[in-house]
Structures are given as structure tokens and as C-alpha cells.
Design a protein around this motif. Structure first.
Motif, mmCIF file in Angstrom:
data_model
loop_
_atom_site.group_PDB
_atom_site.id
_atom_site.type_symbol
_atom_site.label_atom_id
_atom_site.label_comp_id
_atom_site.label_asym_id
_atom_site.label_seq_id
_atom_site.Cartn_x
_atom_site.Cartn_y
_atom_site.Cartn_z
ATOM 1 N N CYS A 123 225.876 -11.616 97.492
ATOM 2 C CA CYS A 123 225.213 -12.210 98.647
ATOM 3 C C CYS A 123 224.459 -13.449 98.793
ATOM 4 C CB CYS A 123 224.413 -10.955 99.422
ATOM 5 S SG CYS A 123 225.537 -9.353 99.658
ATOM 6 N N ASP A 124 224.611 -13.974 99.697
ATOM 7 C CA ASP A 124 223.508 -15.145 100.066
ATOM 8 C C ASP A 124 222.478 -14.528 101.024
ATOM 9 O OD1 ASP A 124 225.114 -17.276 98.849
ATOM 10 O OD2 ASP A 124 226.357 -17.328 100.484
ATOM 11 N N TYR A 125 221.167 -15.114 100.723
ATOM 12 C CA TYR A 125 220.041 -14.315 101.512
ATOM 13 C C TYR A 125 218.979 -15.126 101.671
ATOM 14 C CZ TYR A 125 218.032 -13.774 96.985
ATOM 15 O OH TYR A 125 217.708 -13.732 95.672
ATOM 16 N N ARG A 126 218.124 -15.023 102.470
ATOM 17 C CA ARG A 126 216.865 -15.742 102.610
ATOM 18 C C ARG A 126 215.702 -14.579 102.689
ATOM 19 N NH1 ARG A 126 214.840 -20.489 104.579
ATOM 20 N NH2 ARG A 126 212.840 -20.628 105.424
ATOM 21 N N VAL A 127 214.699 -14.768 101.882
ATOM 22 C CA VAL A 127 213.705 -13.707 101.526
ATOM 23 C C VAL A 127 212.453 -14.256 101.982
ATOM 24 C CG1 VAL A 127 213.321 -14.246 99.066
ATOM 25 C CG2 VAL A 127 212.498 -12.063 99.950
ATOM 26 N N THR A 128 211.547 -13.467 102.977
ATOM 27 C CA THR A 128 210.240 -14.029 103.250
ATOM 28 C C THR A 128 209.123 -13.247 102.496
ATOM 29 O OG1 THR A 128 211.390 -14.635 105.361
ATOM 30 C CG2 THR A 128 208.855 -14.554 105.388
ATOM 31 N N SER A 129 208.155 -13.956 102.265
ATOM 32 C CA SER A 129 207.102 -13.152 101.607
ATOM 33 C C SER A 129 205.761 -13.747 102.132
ATOM 34 C CB SER A 129 207.023 -13.653 100.065
ATOM 35 O OG SER A 129 206.096 -12.857 99.529
ATOM 36 N N ALA A 130 204.769 -12.868 102.125
ATOM 37 C CA ALA A 130 203.332 -13.146 102.611
ATOM 38 C C ALA A 130 202.471 -12.597 101.805
ATOM 39 C CB ALA A 130 203.115 -12.488 104.027
ATOM 40 N N THR A 131 201.601 -13.457 101.064
ATOM 41 C CA THR A 131 200.641 -13.107 100.183
ATOM 42 C C THR A 131 199.389 -13.877 100.599
ATOM 43 O OG1 THR A 131 201.126 -14.797 98.347
ATOM 44 C CG2 THR A 131 202.303 -12.749 98.256
ATOM 45 N N GLU A 132 198.238 -13.616 100.036
ATOM 46 C CA GLU A 132 196.882 -14.171 100.300
ATOM 47 C C GLU A 132 196.884 -15.574 99.858
ATOM 48 O OE1 GLU A 132 192.566 -12.621 99.415
ATOM 49 O OE2 GLU A 132 193.706 -11.269 100.184
ATOM 50 N N THR A 133 197.670 -15.534 98.479
ATOM 51 C CA THR A 133 197.645 -16.947 97.718
ATOM 52 C C THR A 133 198.431 -18.205 98.414
ATOM 53 O OG1 THR A 133 197.313 -15.716 95.794
ATOM 54 C CG2 THR A 133 197.905 -17.825 95.395
ATOM 55 N N ARG A 134 199.706 -17.471 98.839
ATOM 56 C CA ARG A 134 200.908 -18.464 99.176
ATOM 57 C C ARG A 134 201.141 -18.687 100.818
ATOM 58 N NH1 ARG A 134 205.381 -16.615 95.071
ATOM 59 N NH2 ARG A 134 205.327 -14.944 96.473
ATOM 60 N N GLY A 135 200.406 -17.586 101.510
ATOM 61 C CA GLY A 135 200.510 -17.533 102.891
ATOM 62 C C GLY A 135 202.109 -17.002 103.125
ATOM 63 N N ILE A 157 220.645 -14.420 90.983
ATOM 64 C CA ILE A 157 221.561 -15.261 90.444
ATOM 65 C C ILE A 157 220.753 -17.015 90.193
ATOM 66 C CG2 ILE A 157 223.579 -16.729 90.325
ATOM 67 C CD1 ILE A 157 225.255 -14.220 91.187
ATOM 68 N N GLU A 158 220.495 -17.188 91.838
ATOM 69 C CA GLU A 158 219.609 -18.213 91.679
ATOM 70 C C GLU A 158 219.096 -18.341 93.131
ATOM 71 O OE1 GLU A 158 223.068 -21.048 92.224
ATOM 72 O OE2 GLU A 158 223.311 -20.582 94.218
ATOM 73 N N GLN A 159 217.810 -18.885 93.152
ATOM 74 C CA GLN A 159 216.840 -18.819 94.153
ATOM 75 C C GLN A 159 216.201 -19.975 94.312
ATOM 76 O OE1 GLN A 159 214.819 -14.942 95.378
ATOM 77 N NE2 GLN A 159 212.716 -16.578 95.416
ATOM 78 N N SER A 160 215.715 -20.593 95.435
ATOM 79 C CA SER A 160 215.291 -21.775 95.569
ATOM 80 C C SER A 160 213.550 -21.592 95.402
ATOM 81 C CB SER A 160 215.492 -22.555 96.977
ATOM 82 O OG SER A 160 215.043 -21.515 98.123
ATOM 83 N N SER A 161 213.095 -22.803 95.553
ATOM 84 C CA SER A 161 211.664 -22.602 95.374
ATOM 85 C C SER A 161 210.907 -22.134 96.637
ATOM 86 C CB SER A 161 210.892 -23.867 95.164
ATOM 87 O OG SER A 161 211.258 -24.384 93.785
ATOM 88 N N TRP A 162 209.755 -21.347 96.643
ATOM 89 C CA TRP A 162 209.163 -20.788 98.036
ATOM 90 C C TRP A 162 208.490 -22.127 98.687
ATOM 91 C CZ3 TRP A 162 209.739 -16.025 99.136
ATOM 92 C CH2 TRP A 162 209.964 -15.069 97.917
ATOM 93 N N GLU A 163 209.083 -21.975 99.973
ATOM 94 C CA GLU A 163 208.465 -23.222 101.055
ATOM 95 C C GLU A 163 207.997 -22.275 102.121
ATOM 96 O OE1 GLU A 163 211.852 -25.537 101.818
ATOM 97 O OE2 GLU A 163 212.068 -26.400 99.817
ATOM 98 N N GLU A 164 206.660 -22.928 102.707
ATOM 99 C CA GLU A 164 206.324 -22.781 103.931
ATOM 100 C C GLU A 164 207.331 -22.163 104.955
ATOM 101 O OE1 GLU A 164 203.345 -23.884 107.203
ATOM 102 O OE2 GLU A 164 203.377 -25.367 105.498
ATOM 103 N N ASP A 165 207.088 -20.832 105.420
ATOM 104 C CA ASP A 165 208.284 -20.481 106.610
ATOM 105 C C ASP A 165 207.691 -20.874 107.797
ATOM 106 O OD1 ASP A 165 210.495 -19.171 107.493
ATOM 107 O OD2 ASP A 165 209.340 -17.191 107.575
ATOM 108 N N ARG A 166 208.534 -21.839 108.452
ATOM 109 C CA ARG A 166 208.257 -22.244 109.889
ATOM 110 C C ARG A 166 209.062 -21.891 110.620
ATOM 111 N NH1 ARG A 166 207.122 -28.518 108.077
ATOM 112 N NH2 ARG A 166 206.144 -27.993 106.111
ATOM 113 N N ARG A 167 209.590 -20.515 110.460
ATOM 114 C CA ARG A 167 210.592 -19.892 111.800
ATOM 115 C C ARG A 167 209.532 -19.177 112.723
ATOM 116 N NH1 ARG A 167 215.903 -17.641 109.233
ATOM 117 N NH2 ARG A 167 216.449 -19.262 108.178
#
Length: 167
Positions: A123-135, A157-167
Motif C-alpha cells: 500500500c501507498d500511504y500518508r502517515v501523520t504524527s504529532a510530537t512535542e519535538t516535531r509538532g 519499504i520506503e518513506q519520505s522524510s517527515w515534513e510539516e503537515d499543512r493540511r
């Protein structure tokens, strides 16, 4: 002969549906737990990690490599619970049932597949995370999702770098 090779690449039909978004979130959490919390460390710092002037170059490289692997794994283990707790949501893209190519899975997750999981949903996916350190951050990824013992699991298998979620 070619018919035999072709038949070996076709997985048995799936006996469960692809995960939904909630199951995918649990699968990623279960994968992290399985790889970094529930299993013993796979790498150890050598008994004598100091590289000395008389060490053979190959031996010195082995010591440095083993030490780096051990420290990297220790860092992953220290952050695993925070990673699990920080996951907010998963949005699934295309999912396709197929034979697992174990060489594509990151090394730390291969132990879950060897001789146990011949096919899974890719599967292709987009994962969202919220932490104190990264926001609030998000990353796009691709990985295998499979069901075992009534729960879904995931391996990257592969995952991009975490980026600010602007959605």
C-alpha cells in the motif's frame, strides 16, 4: 519450466480485505512495537570497541560498524514508544495484494516475514504524527500490510522524510 516459474510468483488469493485507515494506523504501531520493543536487540557493542593502532584494518572496520549498528538500534528503541504514541492518522492510497519481496523490507523488520508471510497488501500511504519535538508532521510511504493473529502489522519499504503537515 516457465509455467512453473510463473506459478511460483503468483500468491494465493487474500483471505482478508485490505486494511482500512484505522487498521493501517494500528498496523504501523504494531510493526514499531514488534521491531523495537518486543524483540531483543540484534546488535551489540563489541567487547572491545576501541580501535587501536595495531588493529587490522578489517577488524577495525568491523568494530566501528558493529558499534554504529548497536547505537543506531538503541536510538530506535529509545524513541519507539514516543513514535507509537505520536501517530495520529494514516491515509491509505492504492493497496494491492502481492507476493512479499523480503529484500525490499528494511532489515529490522525482516524477522517478521521469513517463512511466515508469503504475501501481503502493498500500500501507498500518508502517515501523520504529532510530537512535542516535531509538532504536526507527515510523511508519504509505501509498505506491506498483513494480518496475523487477528491484528494488522506493517513493514516499511520506503518513506519520505517527515515534513510539516499543512493540511
Amino acid at each position: 519450466m516457465s509455467a512453473l516459474l510463473l506459478a511460483g510468483c503468483t500468491p494465493e488469493p487474500a483471505n482478508y480485505p485490505a486494511p482500512d485507515s484505522d487498521q493501517a494506523l494500528s498496523a504501523i504501531q504494531n510493526g514499531i512495537r514488534s521491531d523495537f520493543i518486543d524483540t531483543p536487540p540484534r546488535h551489540a557493542i563489541p567487547d572491545d570497541p576501541v580501535v587501536g593502532p595495531g588493529d587490522d584494518p578489517g577488524e577495525a572496520m568491523q568494530k566501528v560498524g558493529d558499534t554504529m549498528l548497536s547505537l543506531s538500534e538503541a536510538n530506535g528503541r529509545m524513541g519507539a514508544r514516543d513514535d507509537i504514541d505520536g501517530l495520529v492518522k494514516v491515509e491509505l492510497g492504492r493497496c494491492e495484494w502481492q507476493s512479499v519481496n523480503i529484500r525490499r523490507i528494511r532489515d529490522y523488520a525482516r524477522h517478521r516475514f521469513e517463512d511466515r508471510v508469503p504475501a501481503a497488501y502493498l500500500c501507498d500511504y500518508r502517515v501523520t504524527s504529532a510530537t512535542e519535538t516535531r509538532g504536526l508532521v507527515a510523511a508519504n510511504g509505501r509498505g506491506y500490510f498483513y494480518e496475523e493473529g487477528g491484528a494488522f502489522f506493517h513493514a516499511i519499504i520506503e518513506q519520505s522524510s517527515w515534513e510539516e503537515d499543512r493540511r
